[in-house]
Design a protein around this motif. Sequence first.
Motif, PDB file in Angstrom:
ATOM      1  N   UNK A   1      -1.302   5.202  -0.543  1.00 18.66           N
ATOM      2  CA  UNK A   1      -1.609   3.928  -1.191  1.00 18.66           C
ATOM      3  C   UNK A   1      -0.448   2.954  -1.021  1.00 18.66           C
ATOM      4  N   UNK A   2      -0.694   1.704  -1.349  1.00 23.38           N
ATOM      5  CA  UNK A   2       0.327   0.663  -1.274  1.00 23.38           C
ATOM      6  C   UNK A   2       1.552   1.070  -2.077  1.00 23.38           C
TER       7      UNK A   2
ATOM      8  N   UNK B   1       6.340   6.241   1.703  1.00 17.66           N
ATOM      9  CA  UNK B   1       4.891   6.432   1.619  1.00 17.66           C
ATOM     10  C   UNK B   1       4.555   6.817   0.184  1.00 17.66           C
ATOM     11  N   UNK B   2       3.645   6.091  -0.434  1.00 21.02           N
ATOM     12  CA  UNK B   2       3.295   6.349  -1.827  1.00 21.02           C
ATOM     13  C   UNK B   2       2.041   7.218  -1.916  1.00 21.02           C
TER      14      UNK B   2
ATOM     15  N   UNK C   1       5.192  -4.247   2.026  1.00 23.62           N
ATOM     16  CA  UNK C   1       6.376  -5.026   2.397  1.00 23.62           C
ATOM     17  C   UNK C   1       6.785  -5.950   1.252  1.00 23.62           C
ATOM     18  N   UNK C   2       5.806  -6.569   0.606  1.00 18.60           N
ATOM     19  CA  UNK C   2       6.125  -7.449  -0.527  1.00 18.60           C
ATOM     20  C   UNK C   2       6.758  -6.641  -1.660  1.00 18.60           C
TER      21      UNK C   2
ATOM     22  N   UNK D   1      -4.935   0.684   5.840  1.00 20.01           N
ATOM     23  CA  UNK D   1      -3.499   0.454   6.029  1.00 20.01           C
ATOM     24  C   UNK D   1      -3.187  -0.984   6.444  1.00 20.01           C
ATOM     25  N   UNK D   2      -4.052  -1.605   7.241  1.00 16.30           N
ATOM     26  CA  UNK D   2      -3.780  -2.974   7.695  1.00 16.30           C
ATOM     27  C   UNK D   2      -3.699  -3.927   6.504  1.00 16.30           C
ATOM     28  N   UNK D   3      -4.511  -3.690   5.490  1.00 17.31           N
ATOM     29  CA  UNK D   3      -4.449  -4.521   4.279  1.00 17.31           C
ATOM     30  C   UNK D   3      -3.276  -4.109   3.386  1.00 17.31           C
ATOM     31  N   UNK D   4      -2.933  -2.834   3.386  1.00 19.65           N
ATOM     32  CA  UNK D   4      -1.906  -2.328   2.477  1.00 19.65           C
ATOM     33  C   UNK D   4      -0.486  -2.586   2.970  1.00 19.65           C
ATOM     34  N   UNK D   5      -0.268  -2.615   4.275  1.00 18.50           N
ATOM     35  CA  UNK D   5       1.084  -2.778   4.812  1.00 18.50           C
ATOM     36  C   UNK D   5       1.747  -4.064   4.306  1.00 18.50           C
TER      37      UNK D   5
END
Length: 290
Positions: free
Chosen positions: A241-242, A220-221, A282-283, A274-278
Amino acid sequence: MKPISFYLLCALALPSIMAFAADKHAAGIGPNFKGPVGLQLYILRDQFSKNVPATLEQVHRFGIQYVELAGTYNLSPEQFKEQLAANGLKPISGHFPFERYRDDVEGIARDAKRLGLKYTGCAWIPHTDPFNEKTCREAIAVFNRVGEALAKHRLQFFYHTHGYEFQPYGHGTLFDLLMAETKPNFVRYEMDVFWIVHPGQDPVKLLQKYGKRFELMHVKDMKKGTPTGLLTGHSDVTNDVTLGTGTMDWPAILRAAKKAGVKWYFIEDESPTSVEQIPRSLRFLEQVKF
Protein backbone atom coordinates in the motif's frame (compact mmCIF):
# COMPACT_ATOMS: atom_id res chain seq x y z
CA MET A 1 11.14 55.16 -18.65
CA LYS A 2 14.02 53.14 -20.03
CA PRO A 3 13.46 49.43 -20.86
CA ILE A 4 14.67 47.00 -18.20
CA SER A 5 17.96 45.54 -19.33
CA PHE A 6 18.38 41.92 -20.29
CA TYR A 7 20.71 41.43 -17.32
CA LEU A 8 18.17 42.83 -14.87
CA LEU A 9 15.51 40.53 -16.26
CA CYS A 10 17.85 37.59 -15.77
CA ALA A 11 18.55 38.67 -12.22
CA LEU A 12 14.83 38.95 -11.46
CA ALA A 13 14.12 35.55 -13.00
CA LEU A 14 17.08 33.74 -11.38
CA PRO A 15 15.33 32.82 -8.09
CA SER A 16 12.46 31.19 -9.97
CA ILE A 17 14.84 29.37 -12.29
CA MET A 18 16.86 28.09 -9.35
CA ALA A 19 13.72 26.98 -7.52
CA PHE A 20 12.54 25.10 -10.58
CA ALA A 21 15.92 23.41 -10.98
CA ALA A 22 15.96 22.45 -7.31
CA ASP A 23 12.48 20.94 -7.57
CA LYS A 24 13.08 19.10 -10.83
CA HIS A 25 14.31 15.93 -9.16
CA ALA A 26 13.13 16.65 -5.62
CA ALA A 27 10.37 14.02 -5.61
CA GLY A 28 10.45 12.13 -2.33
CA ILE A 29 12.89 14.51 -0.62
CA GLY A 30 11.75 16.72 2.24
CA PRO A 31 12.95 18.61 5.32
CA ASN A 32 13.64 15.36 7.21
CA PHE A 33 14.00 12.57 4.66
CA LYS A 34 16.94 13.36 2.37
CA GLY A 35 17.09 10.10 0.42
CA PRO A 36 18.40 9.64 -2.16
CA VAL A 37 15.22 7.88 -3.23
CA GLY A 38 14.67 5.92 -6.40
CA LEU A 39 12.30 3.35 -7.90
CA GLN A 40 12.67 -0.41 -8.34
CA LEU A 41 11.54 -0.83 -11.94
CA TYR A 42 10.28 -4.39 -11.40
CA ILE A 43 7.04 -2.91 -10.10
CA LEU A 44 6.22 -1.74 -13.65
CA ARG A 45 7.09 -5.07 -15.30
CA ASP A 46 3.68 -5.40 -16.98
CA GLN A 47 3.99 -1.96 -18.51
CA PHE A 48 7.59 -2.64 -19.60
CA SER A 49 6.51 -5.83 -21.37
CA LYS A 50 4.26 -3.71 -23.60
CA ASN A 51 6.22 -0.49 -24.14
CA VAL A 52 9.65 0.25 -22.67
CA PRO A 53 9.99 3.90 -23.81
CA ALA A 54 6.50 4.88 -22.61
CA THR A 55 7.07 3.22 -19.24
CA LEU A 56 10.37 5.02 -18.70
CA GLU A 57 8.64 8.28 -19.61
CA GLN A 58 6.11 7.50 -16.88
CA VAL A 59 8.94 6.98 -14.37
CA HIS A 60 10.39 10.34 -15.39
CA ARG A 61 7.00 12.00 -14.86
CA PHE A 62 6.99 10.73 -11.27
CA GLY A 63 9.99 13.00 -10.73
CA ILE A 64 12.28 10.01 -10.18
CA GLN A 65 15.97 10.35 -10.96
CA TYR A 66 17.45 7.07 -9.69
CA VAL A 67 16.37 3.52 -10.49
CA GLU A 68 17.07 -0.06 -9.54
CA LEU A 69 16.77 -2.62 -12.33
CA ALA A 70 15.43 -6.15 -12.58
CA GLY A 71 15.99 -7.01 -16.24
CA THR A 72 16.16 -5.03 -19.48
CA TYR A 73 12.98 -6.30 -21.20
CA ASN A 74 14.48 -7.80 -24.36
CA LEU A 75 16.85 -4.86 -24.87
CA SER A 76 20.63 -5.10 -24.71
CA PRO A 77 22.26 -3.44 -21.68
CA GLU A 78 23.48 -0.63 -23.94
CA GLN A 79 20.03 -0.08 -25.45
CA PHE A 80 18.34 -0.04 -22.05
CA LYS A 81 20.91 2.36 -20.65
CA GLU A 82 20.29 4.69 -23.61
CA GLN A 83 16.55 4.59 -22.93
CA LEU A 84 17.20 5.40 -19.27
CA ALA A 85 19.46 8.31 -20.15
CA ALA A 86 16.90 9.69 -22.61
CA ASN A 87 14.53 10.04 -19.66
CA GLY A 88 17.04 11.45 -17.21
CA LEU A 89 17.20 8.21 -15.20
CA LYS A 90 20.39 6.97 -13.56
CA PRO A 91 20.70 3.23 -12.83
CA ILE A 92 22.24 2.56 -9.42
CA SER A 93 21.69 -1.12 -8.77
CA GLY A 94 20.27 -4.21 -10.39
CA HIS A 95 18.92 -7.61 -9.38
CA PHE A 96 20.15 -10.76 -11.11
CA PRO A 97 19.08 -14.41 -10.53
CA PHE A 98 20.91 -16.54 -7.97
CA GLU A 99 21.65 -19.20 -10.59
CA ARG A 100 23.45 -16.67 -12.74
CA TYR A 101 25.59 -15.52 -9.82
CA ARG A 102 26.46 -19.14 -9.16
CA ASP A 103 27.28 -19.99 -12.78
CA ASP A 104 28.15 -16.75 -14.62
CA VAL A 105 29.41 -14.04 -12.29
CA GLU A 106 31.72 -12.60 -14.96
CA GLY A 107 28.75 -12.25 -17.30
CA ILE A 108 26.90 -10.33 -14.61
CA ALA A 109 29.92 -8.08 -14.15
CA ARG A 110 29.98 -7.32 -17.89
CA ASP A 111 26.27 -6.52 -18.02
CA ALA A 112 26.42 -4.42 -14.85
CA LYS A 113 29.28 -2.33 -16.21
CA ARG A 114 27.51 -1.89 -19.55
CA LEU A 115 24.46 -0.66 -17.65
CA GLY A 116 26.54 1.64 -15.47
CA LEU A 117 25.55 0.03 -12.15
CA LYS A 118 27.26 0.51 -8.80
CA TYR A 119 25.58 -2.43 -7.10
CA THR A 120 24.43 -5.89 -8.16
CA GLY A 121 22.10 -7.88 -5.96
CA CYS A 122 20.28 -11.15 -5.46
CA ALA A 123 16.68 -11.10 -4.20
CA TRP A 124 15.87 -14.82 -3.92
CA ILE A 125 17.74 -17.96 -2.87
CA PRO A 126 16.11 -21.00 -4.55
CA HIS A 127 14.95 -23.43 -1.87
CA THR A 128 12.33 -25.87 -0.80
CA ASP A 129 10.27 -24.79 2.20
CA PRO A 130 11.32 -24.39 4.87
CA PHE A 131 14.59 -22.58 4.14
CA ASN A 132 17.25 -24.58 5.99
CA GLU A 133 20.84 -24.38 7.20
CA LYS A 134 22.25 -26.45 4.32
CA THR A 135 20.75 -24.16 1.68
CA CYS A 136 21.77 -21.12 3.67
CA ARG A 137 25.40 -22.24 3.88
CA GLU A 138 25.47 -23.03 0.16
CA ALA A 139 24.24 -19.50 -0.53
CA ILE A 140 26.83 -18.04 1.83
CA ALA A 141 29.59 -19.75 -0.15
CA VAL A 142 28.22 -18.37 -3.42
CA PHE A 143 27.77 -14.87 -2.03
CA ASN A 144 31.31 -14.68 -0.64
CA ARG A 145 32.79 -15.93 -3.90
CA VAL A 146 30.79 -13.63 -6.19
CA GLY A 147 31.15 -10.66 -3.87
CA GLU A 148 34.91 -10.92 -4.08
CA ALA A 149 34.82 -11.45 -7.86
CA LEU A 150 32.57 -8.42 -8.39
CA ALA A 151 34.71 -6.24 -6.14
CA LYS A 152 37.54 -6.69 -8.66
CA HIS A 153 35.24 -4.95 -11.16
CA ARG A 154 34.47 -2.19 -8.61
CA LEU A 155 30.94 -3.51 -8.12
CA GLN A 156 29.33 -4.05 -4.72
CA PHE A 157 27.27 -7.23 -4.27
CA PHE A 158 24.25 -7.30 -1.95
CA TYR A 159 21.55 -9.70 -0.81
CA HIS A 160 17.94 -8.51 -0.61
CA THR A 161 15.96 -9.84 2.35
CA HIS A 162 12.82 -11.79 1.50
CA GLY A 163 11.39 -13.09 4.77
CA TYR A 164 12.08 -16.83 4.61
CA GLU A 165 15.62 -16.33 6.04
CA PHE A 166 14.25 -15.81 9.55
CA GLN A 167 13.85 -19.50 10.32
CA PRO A 168 15.02 -20.17 13.88
CA TYR A 169 18.68 -21.18 14.15
CA GLY A 170 20.72 -21.49 17.33
CA HIS A 171 20.06 -18.45 19.49
CA GLY A 172 18.86 -16.44 16.50
CA THR A 173 17.81 -17.06 12.90
CA LEU A 174 19.31 -18.18 9.62
CA PHE A 175 19.45 -14.52 8.69
CA ASP A 176 21.87 -14.04 11.59
CA LEU A 177 23.92 -16.90 10.12
CA LEU A 178 23.95 -15.15 6.74
CA MET A 179 25.21 -11.98 8.38
CA ALA A 180 27.80 -13.78 10.47
CA GLU A 181 29.29 -15.90 7.68
CA THR A 182 29.21 -13.52 4.70
CA LYS A 183 32.24 -11.25 4.40
CA PRO A 184 31.34 -7.62 5.20
CA ASN A 185 33.66 -6.15 2.56
CA PHE A 186 32.14 -8.24 -0.22
CA VAL A 187 28.51 -8.81 0.83
CA ARG A 188 26.19 -5.98 1.81
CA TYR A 189 22.43 -6.14 2.31
CA GLU A 190 19.29 -4.47 1.03
CA MET A 191 16.59 -4.31 3.68
CA ASP A 192 13.14 -4.74 2.19
CA VAL A 193 11.07 -3.39 5.07
CA PHE A 194 7.99 -5.40 4.03
CA TRP A 195 9.99 -8.63 4.08
CA ILE A 196 11.31 -7.83 7.55
CA VAL A 197 7.90 -7.12 9.08
CA HIS A 198 6.09 -9.96 7.22
CA PRO A 199 8.06 -12.70 9.05
CA GLY A 200 7.53 -10.89 12.35
CA GLN A 201 10.87 -9.11 12.69
CA ASP A 202 11.61 -5.54 13.77
CA PRO A 203 13.39 -3.45 11.10
CA VAL A 204 14.59 -0.89 13.66
CA LYS A 205 16.26 -3.55 15.81
CA LEU A 206 17.90 -5.15 12.77
CA LEU A 207 19.22 -1.78 11.61
CA GLN A 208 20.61 -1.16 15.08
CA LYS A 209 22.16 -4.63 15.21
CA TYR A 210 23.78 -4.77 11.77
CA GLY A 211 24.33 -1.09 11.04
CA LYS A 212 26.19 -0.37 7.84
CA ARG A 213 25.77 -3.89 6.44
CA PHE A 214 22.41 -2.56 5.25
CA GLU A 215 23.55 -0.25 2.48
CA LEU A 216 20.28 -0.17 0.51
CA MET A 217 16.60 -0.24 1.45
CA HIS A 218 13.26 -1.01 -0.18
CA VAL A 219 10.63 1.27 1.32
CA LYS A 220 7.40 -0.69 1.09
CA ASP A 221 4.35 -0.45 3.34
CA MET A 222 2.02 -3.27 4.40
CA LYS A 223 -1.77 -3.13 4.40
CA LYS A 224 -3.25 -3.06 7.88
CA GLY A 225 -4.48 -6.51 8.91
CA THR A 226 -1.97 -8.44 6.78
CA PRO A 227 -0.92 -11.60 8.67
CA THR A 228 2.68 -11.54 9.93
CA GLY A 229 4.99 -14.12 11.48
CA LEU A 230 5.04 -16.05 8.20
CA LEU A 231 8.29 -17.43 6.76
CA THR A 232 7.19 -18.08 3.18
CA GLY A 233 8.59 -15.05 1.39
CA HIS A 234 5.23 -14.74 -0.34
CA SER A 235 2.33 -12.32 0.09
CA ASP A 236 -0.52 -11.10 -2.10
CA VAL A 237 0.62 -8.03 -4.03
CA THR A 238 -2.53 -6.19 -2.92
CA ASN A 239 -0.93 -6.06 0.54
CA ASP A 240 1.49 -3.41 -0.80
CA VAL A 241 0.00 0.00 0.00
CA THR A 242 0.94 3.67 -0.24
CA LEU A 243 3.69 4.63 2.20
CA GLY A 244 2.26 5.98 5.42
CA THR A 245 -1.11 4.24 5.08
CA GLY A 246 -0.05 0.82 6.33
CA THR A 247 1.42 -0.73 9.47
CA MET A 248 5.06 0.43 9.24
CA ASP A 249 6.42 2.99 11.71
CA TRP A 250 8.25 5.01 9.08
CA PRO A 251 9.60 7.78 11.32
CA ALA A 252 11.31 5.17 13.52
CA ILE A 253 12.51 3.10 10.56
CA LEU A 254 13.89 6.04 8.59
CA ARG A 255 15.54 7.47 11.69
CA ALA A 256 17.26 4.11 12.33
CA ALA A 257 18.21 3.77 8.65
CA LYS A 258 19.83 7.20 8.63
CA LYS A 259 21.80 6.36 11.77
CA ALA A 260 22.84 2.99 10.32
CA GLY A 261 24.15 4.68 7.19
CA VAL A 262 21.73 3.41 4.54
CA LYS A 263 22.92 4.98 1.29
CA TRP A 264 20.06 4.30 -1.13
CA TYR A 265 16.28 4.04 -0.76
CA PHE A 266 14.07 2.53 -3.45
CA ILE A 267 10.28 2.51 -3.52
CA GLU A 268 8.96 -0.93 -4.38
CA ASP A 269 5.20 -1.21 -4.69
CA GLU A 270 3.97 -4.32 -6.50
CA SER A 271 0.27 -3.62 -6.11
CA PRO A 272 -2.00 -3.47 -9.18
CA THR A 273 -2.49 0.24 -8.44
CA SER A 274 1.19 1.10 -8.07
CA VAL A 275 1.06 3.82 -10.75
CA GLU A 276 -1.48 5.71 -8.63
CA GLN A 277 0.25 4.91 -5.34
CA ILE A 278 3.84 5.86 -6.26
CA PRO A 279 3.19 9.65 -6.41
CA ARG A 280 1.38 9.48 -3.07
CA SER A 281 4.29 7.56 -1.55
CA LEU A 282 6.71 10.19 -2.81
CA ARG A 283 4.58 12.93 -1.24
CA PHE A 284 4.62 11.01 2.05
CA LEU A 285 8.42 10.87 2.05
CA GLU A 286 8.54 14.59 1.36
CA GLN A 287 6.42 15.29 4.44
CA VAL A 288 7.43 12.57 6.93
CA LYS A 289 9.03 13.86 10.14
CA PHE A 290 11.53 12.01 12.30
